[in-house]
Design an enzyme around this catalytic site. Structure first.
Site, short mmCIF file in Angstrom:
data_model
loop_
_atom_site.label_atom_id
_atom_site.label_comp_id
_atom_site.label_asym_id
_atom_site.label_seq_id
_atom_site.Cartn_x
_atom_site.Cartn_y
_atom_site.Cartn_z
N ASP A 162 12.84 15.03 4.20
CA ASP A 162 13.13 13.89 5.07
C ASP A 162 13.48 14.31 6.50
OD1 ASP A 162 12.81 12.27 2.82
OD2 ASP A 162 14.92 12.52 2.26
N LYS A 173 8.78 14.62 8.84
CA LYS A 173 7.42 15.22 8.79
C LYS A 173 6.35 14.17 9.07
CE LYS A 173 8.36 16.61 4.59
NZ LYS A 173 9.78 16.29 4.52
N GLY A 218 8.28 10.63 0.63
CA GLY A 218 8.33 9.35 1.34
C GLY A 218 8.28 9.66 2.82
N HIS A 219 7.12 9.45 3.43
CA HIS A 219 6.95 9.79 4.85
C HIS A 219 6.82 8.52 5.67
CE1 HIS A 219 5.30 14.02 3.64
NE2 HIS A 219 6.51 13.79 3.19
N GLN A 229 8.50 17.35 0.91
CA GLN A 229 9.82 17.93 0.60
C GLN A 229 10.24 18.94 1.69
OE1 GLN A 229 7.47 17.92 -2.46
NE2 GLN A 229 8.16 15.83 -2.36
#
Ligand code: GDP
Ligand code: IMO
Ligand code: MG
Length: 428
Positions: free
Chosen positions: A12, A15, A39-40, A221
């Site tokens: 988080d 990225k 989750g981007h 990650q």
């Protein structure tokens, strides 16, 4: 030119934002590990996109690929594609390619993920429950269903039954009733859709490489969640570090590579595990509120703490990071004093790296240096010279501590809120 975007902390770091920012000049954006545990978030003007499986370049209408190092949940993928299409994002076999040798996450893996957590009773890892760990276990156990199997219904059926047989004792022990034939039929009904994206991706990627195209490899990650180099067992089940791009895509070119280490100006972590600089006071709460630190995937509150230069320096070495991208500098705007961890003390001994043994995890005491804050807004600043003096000094002090140049500074979630300190985009 090839760019790898890798998280240097516990995920988080921002990225997605940086991949989106850099992808305007890229020809292909590739995911190489992880799955829909990622989750981007990407913000473009008033639109906010949250991606789990699809590379962030899809928002920029770029060609995107999902490599064999990823574990792919077909149901989650279809959902994500259809939702994005509803929002006007174009996705078809002309701009999305999936490695035919990719391993699939089936509903059984999500159930096993929960069962495995239950077994740990009180020492849960806090996984995302997306079935990531069990899917990678089946991959290494040589019984995974791969995308290429969908073309051969009889083989697919046999493999699904074998997989269920392997896990049957665990399932029955937990009184779980899952029907292999139902999963088979469901998967088969989706096979035409999924097969349309399936290609020997390694060939395409190497062709792009040979033709001097710009490829961005999008990590998920963070390095401290790496299965080998992270805070084991409180990690994810894939190699998250940059070395994985070669195994996770089949790309063979090791030259002309910039490795961008995406790094928050402080530290966060979701889920269980050691976190030496974690804050349990109102400053931690402040970072959480201003930084909107809630998990993109599980909505859990992210744990917040000070910047840890020991950990980031270690990530820089392990990944071969060439440039650091410092994100969320603006979140520190209101603080009078800012602390940075410059070393560890374990049982009275100084340590300049994160020790491997679980035995040490609760004994690590951070040694802090305090910096004076800038107490003014940096939100949206996109020129280095416009940053307040103390903010510049903070960034430069971090550079000295982590012994790496900070080439990009991010001051907000939008792609426009980015400082290209050394003009690295010009290389593209
Ligand atoms: P990722 O998993 O590394 O892609 O990061 P996430 O998207 O899970 O979390 C990063 C969050 O910070 C997202 O909500 C982004 O929109 C946001 N973000 C990214 N960069 C910045 C920044 O420089 N400042 C602020 N305030 N938010 C940012
Ligand atoms: P992005 O790509 C932050 C964490 C989980 C848990 C551990 C294992 O958005 O940075 P898993 O479901 O992978 O078996 O969970 O890893 N985790 C993440 N934390 N960001 C992520 O991805 C994460 N993906 C997994 O919270 O602690
Ligand atoms: Mg995330």
């Amino acid at each position: 030119m090839f760019y790898t975007i890798v998280g240097s902390q516990w995920g988080d770091e921002g990225k997605g934002k940086i991949v989106d920012w850099i992808s305007s000049r890229a020809d292909l954006i590739v995911r190489y590990q992880g799955g829909n545990n990622a989750g981007h978030t990407i913000k473009v003007d008033d639109n906010l996109y949250k991606l789990n499986l699809l590379p962030s370049g899809i928002i920029n209408n770029k060609k995107c690929a999902i490599g064999n190092g990823v574990v792919l949940d077909p149901w989650a993928l279809i959902n994500e594609i259809e939702n994005l299409k509803k929002n006007g994002i174009n996705i078809d076999k002309e701009n999305l390619f999936i490695a035919d040798n990719i391993c699939l996450i089936l509903p059984i893996h999500k159930i096993l993920d929960q069962i495995n957590e239950n077994i740990r009773e009180g020492d849960e890892l806090g996984t995302t429950k997306k079935g990531i760990g069990p899917a990678y276990e089946d991959k290494v156990g040589r019984r995974a269903i791969r995308l290429c199997d969908l073309k051969y219904p009889e083989l697919l059926k046999k493999k699904i039954h074998e997989l269920f047989k392997f896990h049957s004792s665990k399932l029955s022990l937990n009184k779980i009733n899952l029907n292999a034939d139902e999963i088979y039929s469901d998967l088969l009904s989706k096979s035409e859709y999924l097969n349309s994206f399936s290609i020997p991706l390694w060939k395409l990627i190497n062709d792009y490489g040979k033709n001097n195209k710009t490829i961005v490899f999008e990590g998920a990650q963070g390095s401290m969640l790496d299965i080998d180099f992270g805070t084991y067992p409180y990690v994810t089940s894939s190699n998250t570090i940059s070395g994985q791009i070669f195994c996770g895509t089949g790309f063979g070119n090791k030259n002309n590579h910039k490795i961008l280490g995406i790094t928050k100006a402080y530290t966060t972590r979701v889920g269980a595990g050691p976190f030496p600089t974690e804050l349990f006071d109102e400053i931690g709460d402040h970072l959480g509120i201003i930084g909107k630190e809630f998990g993109t995937v599980t909505k859990r509150k992210r744990r917040c703490g000070w910047f840890d230069s020991v950990l980031v320096k270690q990530s820089i070495e392990i990944n071969g990071i060439t440039d650091i991208v410092l994100t969320k500098l603006d979140v520190l705007d209101d603080l009078t004093n800012i602390k940075v961890c410059i070393g560890y003390e374990v049982d009275g001994q100084k340590l300049d790296y994160f020790p491997s043994g679980e035995f040490y995890y609760n004994k690590i005491k951070p040694i802090f240096k305090t910096f004076t804050g800038w107490e003014s807004s940096t939100v949206g600043i996109n020129k280095w010279e416009d940053l307040p003096k103390n903010a510049k000094e903070y960034v430069q002090s971090l550079e000295n501590l982590i012994k790496s140049k900070i080439s990009i500074v991010s001051t907000g979630p939008d792609r426009k809120e980015t400082i290209d300190v050394n003009g690295i985009l010009l290389d593209l």
